[in-house]
Design an enzyme around this catalytic site. Structure first.
Site, short mmCIF file in Angstrom:
data_model
loop_
_atom_site.label_atom_id
_atom_site.label_comp_id
_atom_site.label_asym_id
_atom_site.label_seq_id
_atom_site.Cartn_x
_atom_site.Cartn_y
_atom_site.Cartn_z
N HIS A 45 0.86 -1.19 0.00
CA HIS A 45 0.00 0.00 0.00
C HIS A 45 0.89 1.25 0.00
O HIS A 45 1.70 1.45 0.91
CB HIS A 45 -0.89 -0.03 1.24
CG HIS A 45 -1.91 1.05 1.32
ND1 HIS A 45 -3.12 1.03 0.64
CD2 HIS A 45 -1.92 2.22 2.02
CE1 HIS A 45 -3.82 2.11 0.91
NE2 HIS A 45 -3.11 2.86 1.74
N MET A 154 -12.08 4.60 4.61
CA MET A 154 -11.11 5.10 5.59
C MET A 154 -11.67 4.93 7.00
O MET A 154 -12.83 5.28 7.27
CB MET A 154 -10.82 6.59 5.35
CG MET A 154 -10.07 6.91 4.06
SD MET A 154 -8.50 6.04 3.85
CE MET A 154 -7.57 6.63 5.27
N GLY A 159 -3.91 11.25 6.33
CA GLY A 159 -2.82 12.20 6.53
C GLY A 159 -1.68 11.64 7.36
O GLY A 159 -0.52 11.95 7.11
N GLY A 161 -0.11 8.09 9.73
CA GLY A 161 -0.19 6.74 10.24
C GLY A 161 -0.32 6.78 11.76
O GLY A 161 -0.18 7.84 12.38
N GLY A 162 -0.61 5.66 12.35
CA GLY A 162 -0.60 5.55 13.81
C GLY A 162 -1.80 6.16 14.52
O GLY A 162 -1.75 6.37 15.74
N GLY A 194 -6.61 2.42 8.17
CA GLY A 194 -6.39 3.33 9.29
C GLY A 194 -6.66 2.70 10.64
O GLY A 194 -7.78 2.25 10.92
N GLY A 215 -0.29 -0.16 8.75
CA GLY A 215 1.02 0.48 8.80
C GLY A 215 1.71 0.15 10.10
O GLY A 215 2.57 -0.74 10.17
N SER A 216 1.28 0.81 11.18
CA SER A 216 1.92 0.63 12.49
C SER A 216 1.85 -0.81 12.97
O SER A 216 2.79 -1.30 13.59
CB SER A 216 1.23 1.50 13.54
OG SER A 216 0.79 2.68 12.98
C1 DX5 Z 1 -3.47 7.36 6.42
C2 DX5 Z 1 -2.96 6.36 5.40
C3 DX5 Z 1 -2.90 4.98 5.94
C4 DX5 Z 1 -1.94 4.80 7.09
C5 DX5 Z 1 -2.22 3.52 7.82
O1 DX5 Z 1 -3.59 8.58 5.81
O2 DX5 Z 1 -3.78 6.35 4.28
O3 DX5 Z 1 -2.61 4.05 4.91
O4 DX5 Z 1 -0.61 4.81 6.68
O5 DX5 Z 1 -1.38 3.48 8.93
P1 DX5 Z 1 -1.88 2.85 10.30
O6 DX5 Z 1 -2.15 1.42 10.05
O7 DX5 Z 1 -0.72 3.08 11.20
O8 DX5 Z 1 -3.10 3.61 10.73
ZN ZN Z 2 -3.64 4.61 2.83
#
Ligand code: DX5
Ligand code: ZN
Length: 233
Positions: A45, A154, A159, A161-162, A194, A215-216
């Site tokens: 991603h 979403m 904007g 991560g985390g 997210g 992500g995290s």
């Molecule tokens: C947020 C991004 C996500 C984000 C996900 O704007 O579109 O893809 O990186 O990260 P986590 O899993 O840490 O919420």
């Molecule tokens: Zn994303």
């Protein structure tokens, strides 16, 4: 079809994990992508931010082009940018496998802009998807469902991560899965993005998601392979 049947149907779809490289060390991106593939990721991603639709700036087509030869996995490009139509050719040429665009960015321009952008993506031979923010009713993208290969719901405001998962995303997921089943699109990929963790992944899947962005939860884990396996379990 009842909600229970919808949920059962969705369980038949294999869950895919799409780790977000937003959480990677950008100076060691090639290594990160290789590690994700070996750890069992299903897609990569790629969060593209322009400093306008969302505050931060991340990267553009050049990053996607440089990652492309490093993995066989599909590159899932999430465009958090204004005027997405102007950028499609760069990401398509860079080797994106799927490009998703925010309906909010498109609605600012014209009522037809989302459909036109999705068609443009498809005309480049790339899969396309529409994205909805937590404050946008997912019904707004129902008119373009027939064009979409994927819908991205979403579960945080884009904007960063985390952030913490916003539970109302579960209702959004249920609505879009029910609609997809209703219009004969049981094959529609529904992605959630997210705040996904091992604790809420099952709820997101039960609500209709079959592609989980993380992500995290992946990059913050001591063992990436174990984290990906736990998100799928
Ligand atoms: C947020 C991004 C996500 C984000 C996900 O704007 O579109 O893809 O990186 O990260 P986590 O899993 O840490 O919420
Ligand atoms: Zn994303």
């Amino acid at each position: 079809m009842s909600v229970n049947e919808t949920i059962k149907g969705n369980y038949a779809m294999q869950t895919k994990i799409a780790p977000s490289i937003l959480s990677a060390d950008f100076s060691r991106m090639g290594e990160a992508v290789g590690n994700l593939e070996r750890a069992g990721a299903d897609l990569i991603h790629c969060d593209v931010m322009d400093g306008s639709f969302v505050e931060p700036i991340t990267f553009g087509g050049q990053m996607v082009k440089n990652i492309r030869p490093l993995t066989k996995l599909p590159l899932d490009v999430h465009l958090m940018i204004e005027h997405p139509k102007t950028q499609i050719k760069f990401f398509a040429d860079a080797g994106a496998d799927i490009i998703t665009v925010h309906c909010e960015a498109c609605a600012k321009i014209s009522p037809d802009y989302l459909a036109e952008t999705l068609q443009l993506i498809k005309s480049c031979g790339v899969k396309c998807g529409a994205v909805v923010n937590p404050s946008t009713d997912v019904q707004q993208i129902f008119p373009v469902l027939g064009i979409c290969d994927m819908v991205l719901v979403m579960s945080v405001f884009p904007g960063y991560g985390g952030q913490k998962f916003i539970p109302s995303a579960l209702e959004q997921l249920k609505k879009v899965r029910a609609r997809a089943d209703c219009v004969g699109r049981a094959d529609l990929d529904i992605e959630v993005d997210g705040g996904i963790t091992v604790q809420n992944a099952a709820a997101a899947r039960q609500a209709g998601a079959n592609v989980l962005v993380a992500g995290s939860a992946v990059f913050g884990a001591a063992d990436m392979a174990a984290a990906i396996a736990a998100l799928k379990a």
